[in-house]
Design a protein around this motif. Sequence first.
Motif: not given
Length: 425
Positions: A229-231, A266-271
């Motif tokens: 999903l994200r990295s 942040g888990l959703s966007e890895l920001d």
Amino acid sequence: MSIIELGEVRDGTVPEPSGRRPPAVGRPLRCAAVLLLALIVLAGATPLARRTVIPVPAAPRATAYLSAGGVFVVDPSTPTEDRHLTAYALPAANGDVRRRWQMPLPGAGNSSGFVGARVERGLVLLTEMNTDDGVWETVAFDASTGGQRWRLAGFPSWTADGGLLLNAFGEGSGAVSRVAPDTGLVLWSVPVPTGGYVSYHGDDVVDRFVLFRQNGEVQVHDATSGRLLRSVDTLPGDRSESQQQHVAGELVLLLGADRTRLEAYGLSELDRRWTAELPGLAFAARCGDLLCAFKETGGIAVLDPATGAVRWAATGEQGIGVVRADRLLTSGLDRRQIVRELATGRVVAELGRWDVLPRVRPDDPLIGVRPGSDGRLVVAELDLAAGRSRIIDMLPRGTNNCQASSWDLLCARLDGSTALFRLRP
């Protein structure tokens, strides 16, 4: 202590005493009242044994596990004899445990021993570690018949859509795999490179998992499909720096090698959300709606997950405690159990020295045990809402290694036997 009313004094003229001694009409009543009061005091000082003791058929040195589905006994390992897994049903009322089935266990090789039996969704999941490579292995049995379904590498965790993840981590590379619970068919796998680490998101079931690579790359995967999903690269300038990584609620936490800097993504966007400076930090984890950061030398700091700001801090406490509503239970260096308001850190109560037993269900009562002065095992309920410990029972001498499920305690005894203590608080 109850107070027994023996009479009342009214206003008015008190009559003159007569020269003759009155008959002892009220004396038996007064004696009975005093005796009843004494019995009440003694009953409050010594807990009444209101328990049922149910022997569990288990060989000496066998290992027993208490679960929501009953009691499971694993035979001790011997060079010549086969081991078995035996399932016992808990009695609905007073009575003996009833054997439901018994099945031979597959050869364990160089096993460090089983670590638990979980009964969920029609399966009994028995997990052990191989000491040769440090890899976990899970054996699945049918909960009704005991028939073996499958045997695969990995530690099991259920997903939000009813699937099963197996995390096969060890000293070398591994993988996170999704399997069909009934058959063990591997549906997909995500490789975990050497030095990598996996952490799950979800309270009771997993919806996403995070793969932390040794080079600083962080990947978020969907637990249903395994899809990436994200990295994000968290170490763009220094590939040699080591990090401790953990998923805490909706945050990904990274603790640097200097044990001083805690970073949150942040888990959703890895920001990147914030950075907090906390010297001597050992680890951080979710505590209800907040974060608890524990120091290497003892002490706790509770952080705001939105900003990383310290809400409150205290010294002398260690280990992640239990959160119930707005209360936090932590343990001091001398095993003192301390109840605090989670939001403010205010000490609500000190419950004394207790070892908190592992629970089968998250909402089970908190049970604490400690050895008594006479060798018996003191059992108490640790009530965080009321801020008190309430002694329930004192189990016989030689009772140890207990597990709790509601008010049932499964304990070993010094003679090698196993017993189920059904308490009635």
